[in-house]
Write an enzyme that holds these catalytic residues in place. Sequence first.
Site, short mmCIF file in Angstrom:
data_model
loop_
_atom_site.label_atom_id
_atom_site.label_comp_id
_atom_site.label_asym_id
_atom_site.label_seq_id
_atom_site.Cartn_x
_atom_site.Cartn_y
_atom_site.Cartn_z
N VAL A 49 8.44 -0.21 -1.89
CA VAL A 49 7.14 0.27 -2.22
C VAL A 49 6.99 1.76 -1.82
CG1 VAL A 49 4.52 -0.10 -2.24
CG2 VAL A 49 6.17 -2.01 -2.18
N GLU A 50 6.40 2.44 -2.80
CA GLU A 50 6.39 3.99 -2.30
C GLU A 50 5.89 4.42 -1.40
OE1 GLU A 50 4.64 5.09 -6.45
OE2 GLU A 50 4.11 6.93 -5.42
N GLY A 51 4.91 3.90 -0.87
CA GLY A 51 4.16 4.47 0.22
C GLY A 51 4.75 4.41 1.55
N GLY A 52 5.83 4.03 1.45
CA GLY A 52 6.78 3.79 2.52
C GLY A 52 7.23 2.31 3.18
N HIS B 122 5.64 12.50 -7.01
CA HIS B 122 5.31 12.18 -5.56
C HIS B 122 6.73 12.92 -4.91
CE1 HIS B 122 3.40 8.86 -3.04
NE2 HIS B 122 3.26 10.00 -2.33
#
Lengths: 252, 316
Positions: A49-52, B122
């Site tokens: 997931v891109e948030g980390g 991003h």
Amino acid sequence: MNHSAAEVLAVMAARQLRGVTSLFAGVGIPLLAAALAQKTHAPDLTIVVEGGSIGPEVIPGRLPISTNEMRVAHRARMLPGITDIFLLAQRGFLDVGFVGGAQIDRYGNLNSSLLGPHERPKVRLPGSGGANDIISLCRRVMVVTMHERRRFVPQVDFVTSPGFLGGGDARRKAGLLFGRVSRVVTHLAILDFEEDSKAMRVAALHAGVTVADVRDNTGFELLIPEGIGTTEPPTERELTVLRSLDPDRRFL
Amino acid sequence: MNPGDFVEARRRLEAKPHSAGEKLTTLEAAAGRVRDGDHVAIGGCLFSRTPLGLLREILRQRRRGLTLSRNLMCYEGEWFMAAGAVERVVTSWFGIGLPWGLSRIMREQVESGRVRFEEWSHLALGLRYRAAAAGVPFLPTLTMLGSDLMAAGQAQTMTCPFTGETLCLVPALFPDVALLNVHRADRFGNCQIDGYPHMDVDIAHAATTVLVTAEEIIGDEEIRRHPDRTVIPGIVVDAVVEVPFGSYPHECYGRYEADFSHFDAYVAEITAKGTEAIHAYLARYVYAPRTHQEYLALFGEEARARQARSARELVG
């Protein structure tokens, strides 16, 4: 079992993950689809997931709202920085990415930036987030979206996330060497892209959906080959697992 | 400063002290280092570890003409727009979160031309901070190529001198000021972060001035016992303020979960009353409370305790 359009979408997206080991997924239906696949036919799937977050587990009833909150960190195996998690995709570690957008065109280009002129938009949308990066860097990308005429437009107002750009080898020529949009999964059909022109094509219809239904909900001419198959409707097992993940039906 | 101007950015850094000494100060004094027209980079991501204590104080000091950059921007961006404090936002995404739909305030401000929205992917924004953190003018990447985001920012393409392939170049982004909320720091500014690092380390190294709030100030010995846990060294930091619940009602990993019921109420008011509602919100939550303690009192201790319990359940 009766089911909603969102449930069809989640089930059909989940089925695309057979044999997939790493997936870049956003929150909402994509994450539900990933969790469903993990619990049914893709036990080896690592969700990224891109948030980390690498390898989180979804807590039933506590579905995340953003890609970077604690709900996506539950039982994760690693929490890297955001830039570094995208660099994993740039290096080639991500098999599949799920993306969506406000508009999609016949070449799979997506717009989540703005409607109207670029300099003075009529509607300013939230923006790319990681969508552009996922579609540029993952090996295969699947667009997961509701199938609506206002969404499936002849030409997107702004290319936030490039599919095949103008078609043919335009994507390759722009320098995008590795990724490609392989499927568009909607609540009506599974679509793919013709090999040479890269124009969108109907690959399979969901149960009870006709070619006319798909045409009516698409704002451009689709390629419609002879003898299109029909997908199996969502099974009771799939729906039961899915609903256990989202008991309050926040996304389903 | 022009994007990518690594020479000027380095000179600015060399012109200021990089002290390992005492930096403990107040929110007022820390936020007082922000000047009208500054580029202010905000740490955390969306509603995670947003440095709301510092952001509130900057608004209270009525700064003007700011550029704000953040990877994903949440309702703090709406505050600065409604207050007339910001001219330009640099981000990859602006909203509050999926369930709350499009940002009405942002739409009004950007569509009317009052605020410029500069969009990057991003990763591209992350690499812009990273290039600056490394002190170089740009970094090459394979993202954004072929998209309209290339022209929206100032990205360039080049032919790779080694392989002949086309690359996207993103210019370094050197903020004047970085604002961070971290879990722990000592009084010299050595910082520890739990959970998601987001882009905080790169932002701290990229900026000329670094202002930090910490949920907790810890002793020198504690920092020295776990030097591997220090992610931002004190020599990078200019001011440290102890602000428990410094991101509330946004989340701070392991300490408190975001209070979505507050988001619901905030958005419902704006949906019902438009711009008038956000001015009322700013009056109540930003301008009236003289201290962060007074601000937190508006939410009540019970809510904070509940959100803290929730955090422990999720990742404890």
